[in-house]
Write an enzyme that holds these catalytic residues in place. Structure first.
Site, PDB file in Angstrom:
ATOM      1  N   GLY A 156       6.387   4.703  -3.840  1.00  0.00           N
ATOM      2  CA  GLY A 156       6.853   4.931  -2.321  1.00  0.00           C
ATOM      3  C   GLY A 156       6.777   6.347  -1.916  1.00  0.00           C
TER       4      GLY A 156
ATOM      5  N   CYS B  91       6.222   4.488 -10.760  1.00  0.00           N
ATOM      6  CA  CYS B  91       6.286   5.682  -9.718  1.00  0.00           C
ATOM      7  C   CYS B  91       7.927   5.829  -9.330  1.00  0.00           C
ATOM      8  CB  CYS B  91       5.133   5.875  -8.754  1.00  0.00           C
ATOM      9  SG  CYS B  91       4.307   7.277  -8.942  1.00  0.00           S
ATOM     10  N   TYR B  92       7.734   5.684  -8.053  1.00  0.00           N
ATOM     11  CA  TYR B  92       9.202   5.900  -7.259  1.00  0.00           C
ATOM     12  C   TYR B  92      10.105   4.860  -7.768  1.00  0.00           C
ATOM     13  CZ  TYR B  92      12.921   5.863  -3.667  1.00  0.00           C
ATOM     14  OH  TYR B  92      14.154   6.055  -3.184  1.00  0.00           O
TER      15      TYR B  92
ATOM     16  N   HIS C  89       0.005   4.607 -11.746  1.00  0.00           N
ATOM     17  CA  HIS C  89      -0.304   3.574 -11.169  1.00  0.00           C
ATOM     18  C   HIS C  89      -0.987   2.642 -11.983  1.00  0.00           C
ATOM     19  CE1 HIS C  89       1.538   4.335  -7.475  1.00  0.00           C
ATOM     20  NE2 HIS C  89       1.109   5.562  -7.567  1.00  0.00           N
TER      21      HIS C  89
ATOM     22  N   GLU D 223      -2.034  -0.265 -11.327  1.00  0.00           N
ATOM     23  CA  GLU D 223      -2.756  -1.493 -10.253  1.00  0.00           C
ATOM     24  C   GLU D 223      -4.073  -0.688  -9.727  1.00  0.00           C
ATOM     25  OE1 GLU D 223      -0.103   0.361  -9.708  1.00  0.00           O
ATOM     26  OE2 GLU D 223      -0.021   0.985  -7.614  1.00  0.00           O
TER      27      GLU D 223
ATOM     28  N   ASP E 286     -11.612 -17.095   7.598  1.00  0.00           N
ATOM     29  CA  ASP E 286     -10.318 -17.698   7.435  1.00  0.00           C
ATOM     30  C   ASP E 286     -10.423 -19.124   8.323  1.00  0.00           C
ATOM     31  OD1 ASP E 286     -10.056 -15.378   6.405  1.00  0.00           O
ATOM     32  OD2 ASP E 286      -9.007 -14.238   7.908  1.00  0.00           O
TER      33      ASP E 286
ATOM     34  N   LYS F  79      -7.288 -12.576   0.985  1.00  0.00           N
ATOM     35  CA  LYS F  79      -8.899 -12.610   1.502  1.00  0.00           C
ATOM     36  C   LYS F  79      -9.424 -13.240   0.286  1.00  0.00           C
ATOM     37  CE  LYS F  79     -11.640 -12.248   5.125  1.00  0.00           C
ATOM     38  NZ  LYS F  79     -11.043 -12.615   6.575  1.00  0.00           N
TER      39      LYS F  79
END
Ligand code: XMP
Length: 523
Positions: A62, A89-90, A180, A182, A238, A379
């Site tokens: 964050g 992190c945060y 991170h 990710e 979609d 998606k």
């Protein structure tokens, strides 16, 4: 907030969002492992936490500093819940601070690549570590603060230089990473997440497209029973996936309504007819409303006004058509998880840059019950479902197209003459991208019509004519994007073809702006 209540319990990984730009990415990485994950604001209540019943919790990064007075805090209920926690992190700094450690502002912020030294832990602790036995790992850092003193019960797992970069409390199963995992810039990041999800949280890998489809179909049948349902079919990925899913679930009870706004791409209506009407035999009514949309856009220059007018006209025409199916009580919509996250993020403060949705107010106006079967899917998951449901690959991998269509790709006033030019230019661009195998490598590509005259020479004649702009971007989530580095030779062919094949255009430009600062669409 949300929970995939329409599905069997999936014991998710809960991601608590502290305002990170990467929260969606964390959720997608976890789902890539076959484990369901949901994002919620860090402000969730104890009741919400119990309803979600996660098997593990990830605290996102964050923008705040935990030492600021009003910095967001991890709710006490999260620690009390008793499942493993991973702070990124945060999230790591908040764990450290709230459990009795200390966090300091770094002398300088650490952004970018870093090499971590893995600490050689005592033998008894090694089985609890998130890391394998390698001595160093390459990671992506993005932070200003760092943990300077460990809370009781914690051990250091890795360091970046002298600073603490990874911590764990093996008893309570709390972990913290300063980097991170990710992002793709952390090459082994997915391994660390996998270890957390399976070895620490003991999640099971039951989030698989085949099972999702059969659960969704079951749920739709249970809800709709033998009632009728209508769908505003746009032809986009979609709505095509929702339509196919509903068609398989309730067949003839589904009535699709497609409004031809005249703001579509070249041959789009024709293709929709041949795939969904002739091949799949959907009950699909096609309403030709081209004139209505052109009329309502006459003299309109402002992008938001265009969106508003297209949206209102769409609703009017859809309502009119839907009256023919008066006995309908259900409306299906192709809302996906990013739409849900974006609107809930907006409700806790994020800014809305453009208004996106055409049919937002429809259910209450028409007194219809809303069914949104894709509400919890990203998606790429929707695409996987589409393929499994038998939709053509070329349709499933189509680039996104805005609800207001070409109205917001013609800068300034929209006229039929200009739309026709834009459709041809756009089709040339897309055709060349496909021919050169670039269409699926980029995330979204299109042409825009720029109504500013520039001087050109066509044949021997001077021409003072408008400009075509080309935009192609690569992005994971459409929230940020970079312009695509397309080969010059291909761009040259596209430009030559557009100038030759679109009358009244003598100049083509390529957009080299990222998002931010520019948005993807030009309006
Ligand atoms: P921007 O231009 O905001 O676009 O960077 C991000 C993504 O959203 C799409 N977009 C829209 N989609 N109605 C939609 O359904 C809209 O009014 C709209 N405006 C932008 C855009 O194509 C991109 O994929």
């Amino acid at each position: 907030m949300v929970n995939a209540s329409f599905l069997k319990p999936h014991s998710p990984i809960l991601i608590l969002d502290f305002g990170s730009q990467y929260s969606q990415l964390i959720a997608r990485r976890i789902r890539d492992l076959g484990v369901y994950s949901e994002i919620h604001s860090y402000m969730l209540t104890e009741k919400e936490l119990r309803d979600i019943a996660p098997c593990g919790i990830i605290l996102s990064g964050g923008p705040d500093s935990i030492n600021q007075q009003h910095a967001p805090k991890i709710p006490k209920a999260v620690f009390a819940y008793g499942v493993p926690i991973l702070g990124i992190c945060y999230g790591m700094q908040a764990i450290a601070m709230q459990l009795g450690g200390q966090v300091q502002a770094g002398k300088h912020a650490e952004f970018g690549f870093s090499k971590l030294q893995i600490v050689d832990l005592p033998q008894a602790l090694k089985p609890h570590s998130l890391f394998s036995c390698e001595k160093t790992v390459d990671v992506w850092m993005s932070h200003g603060d760092h943990v300077s003193a460990l809370p009781p019960g914690f051990y250091v797992e890795a360091r970046s230089g002298k600073e603490i970069a990874a911590i764990m409390d093996p008893k309570r199963r709390y972990y913290g990473l300063q980097f991170h995992p990710e992002v793709t810039h952390t090459p082994q990041g997915q391994l660390f997440l996998k270890r957390f999800v399976f070895d620490i949280c003991h999640c099971s890998s039951n989030w698989q497209p085949k099972e999702i489809i059969s659960e969704l179909i079951q749920d739709i049948r249970q809800k709709i029973k033998n009632e009728k349902i209508i769908l505003a079919f746009s032809g986009g990925v979609d709505s095509a996936v929702v339509a196919t899913l509903l068609h398989q679930a309730v067949g003839e009870q589904l009535q699709c309504i497609f409004v031809d706004t005249g703001l579509l791409r070249k041959n789009e209506t024709q293709e929709i007819k041949s795939i969904f009407l002739e091949k799949y035999h959907f009950k699909l009514s096609i309403v030709d409303a081209k004139k209505d949309f052109l009329n309502v856009l006459k003299g309109v220059f402002d992008p938001e006004e265009k969106r508003k007018r297209v949206g209102e006209m769409f609703i009017r025409i859809f309502e009119e058509e839907a009256k023919k199916y008066g006995e309908c009580r259900w409306l299906a919509q192709g809302t996906i998880y990013s739409d849900v996250i974006e609107s809930s993020a907006a409700s806790y403060g994020a800014q809305i840059i453009k208004s996106h949705h055409n049919v937002g107010g429809l259910p209450s106006r028409m007194n219809l019950k809303l069914l949104e079967p894709l509400r919890y899917l990203f998606k790429d998951e929707v695409r996987k479902l589409g393929l499994l449901l038998g939709l053509p690959k070329s349709w499933v991998y189509r680039h996104p197209f805005p609800g207001a269509g070409l109205a917001i790709r013609v800068l300034g006033e929209v006229t039929e003459n200009v739309l026709e030019k834009l459709r041809i230019a756009d089709a040339i661009f897309i055709e060349e991208l496909k021919k050169n195998n670039f269409y699926e490598k980029v995330s979204q590509a299109f042409a825009v019509f720029i109504p500013v005259n520039s001087v050109g020479v066509i044949g021997d004649a001077r021409q003072y004519a408008p400009i075509i702009g080309l935009r192609s971007v690569k992005t994971e989530d459409f929230m940020t994007a970079s312009w695509s580095d397309l080969p010059y030779e291909m761009l040259a062919t596209i430009s030559r073809r557009i100038v030759n094949e679109v009358t009244g255009v003598s100049r083509v430009v390529y957009d080299i702006t990222g998002k931010p600062p520019a948005t993807i669409e030009w309006e």
